[in-house]
Design a protein around this motif. Structure first.
Motif, mmCIF file in Angstrom:
data_model
loop_
_atom_site.group_PDB
_atom_site.id
_atom_site.type_symbol
_atom_site.label_atom_id
_atom_site.label_comp_id
_atom_site.label_asym_id
_atom_site.label_seq_id
_atom_site.Cartn_x
_atom_site.Cartn_y
_atom_site.Cartn_z
ATOM 1 N N CYS A 34 0.847 -1.202 0.000
ATOM 2 C CA CYS A 34 0.000 0.000 0.000
ATOM 3 C C CYS A 34 0.882 1.251 0.000
ATOM 4 N N CYS A 86 -0.210 2.964 6.368
ATOM 5 C CA CYS A 86 -0.466 1.526 6.218
ATOM 6 C C CYS A 86 0.837 0.736 6.348
ATOM 7 N N CYS A 90 -6.398 -2.510 -0.258
ATOM 8 C CA CYS A 90 -5.610 -2.538 0.974
ATOM 9 C C CYS A 90 -6.558 -2.814 2.138
HETATM 10 ZN ZN LIG Z 1 -3.584 1.093 2.852
#
Ligand SMILES: [Zn+2]
Length: 313
Positions: free
Chosen positions: A142, A147, A170
């Motif tokens: 991602c 993330c 994601c």
């Molecule tokens: Zn993400």
């Protein structure tokens, strides 16, 4: 080709090794040979039977290598084939029309394989195969900073082929992304389908665990604009997006306060302070009027209200 056994590469393996096809897993022969798994596909794919035989590496006769075409070299470009067809008699033409040409057959086989693939990866066997690809980070990470390199999962935004190319989901930020490399921009999203990512996350709770760790790690210090380490108040005049301009009194207390301070200075201010305050307000008011002209031309009514609040400040 079946004749030279040593060089022979199965069609499925060949397809998955093509440039840009690295999101695909190899569908097992057993899965394809089970008619139940192919229900309804025959109406979606032209030359379905021939395409299926191609995938399963059976010999398929195409327009190019039919016996009438012995004078042309098999496997040459379509143009040669069509010019030859034009020269042959009409009865031969009819026979050829029933056979797909190689390019058409290749396209049908890819479409059929893609649709079978979308079904395969939501079976237990397919999910396991895709999970190990996910684990190896074959689909990329991602791009969102918070993330923290979470692995992505391929997804289609629709199950109908020919609508949109593959996207990457994601599970951490619940967003989808366009693959970073253009090599994936001709891969149909329907070959992965809408169901697959949700099922993968549910079947492998470790994925949810990984997300939870990341969310807990970063939620404490969400990114926000700061000036020399201090957060900017949303309601301040210099705050983000001038939110104060769009504010209205909501509670009774606020309404009363608003009514009371209309064009007048609060009662508790002493005379000496009052003059200073007036001077300051004058300046502030001018600045803010300019801002309004730039940004809030559409809210004519609100401007009146804001003038009042400004004067009172
Ligand atoms: Zn993400």
């Amino acid at each position: 080709m079946p004749s030279d056994e040593e060089d022979y590469i199965p069609w499925i393996q060949q397809f998955c090794e093509l440039f840009g096809h690295d999101y695909f897993v190899q569908v097992s022969q057993d899965f394809i040979e089970d008619d139940f798994n192919l229900t309804g596909l025959s109406s979606q794919v032209p030359y379905y039977r021939e395409a299926l035989y191609t995938i399963l590496d059976y010999q398929v006769e195409t327009a190019e290598d039919s016996p009438q075409d012995n004078n042309s070299i098999p496997g040459t470009a379509n143009t040669t084939a069509t010019t030859n067809t034009a020269n042959t008699s009409s009865s031969k033409k009819e026979a050829k029309n029933e056979l797909p040409n190689k390019a058409l057959l290749a396209h049908s086989a890819e479409l059929l394989y893609g649709l079978i693939h979308a079904r395969y990866i939501i079976s237990k066997q397919g999910l396991t195969a895709m999970a190990s690809k996910f684990e190896r980070n074959d689909f990329g990470s991602c791009p969102r900073y918070f993330c923290d390199g979470m692995h992505l999962i391929p997804v289609g935004s629709t199950d109908i082929p020919g609508q949109e190319t593959v996207r990457l989901y994601c599970p951490c930020c619940n967003d989808i992304y366009i693959p970073s490399s253009s090599r994936y921009l001709n891969i149909d999203g329907a070959f992965f389908g809408t169901t697959f990512p949700g099922l993968l996350v549910k079947m492998f709770p470790e994925i949810e665990n990984q997300c939870r760790i990341r969310i807990n790690k970063f939620s404490a210090n969400d990114f926000g604009l700061k000036l020399f380490g201090f957060k900017v108040n949303e309601t301040s005049a210099s705050g983000p997006r001038m939110r104060w301009l769009r504010m209205h009194p909501k509670t009774d207390e606020e309404k009363e306060e608003y009514e009371n301070c209309e064009f007048s200075v609060p009662k508790w201010v002493s005379d000496s302070d009052m003059e200073d305050a007036n001077d300051d307000d004058q300046e502030d008011g001018d600045d803010l009027d300019d801002d309004e002209d730039d940004e809030d031309d559409d809210d004519e009514e609100e401007n009146d209200d804001d003038d009042k609040t400004m004067a009172s400040e």
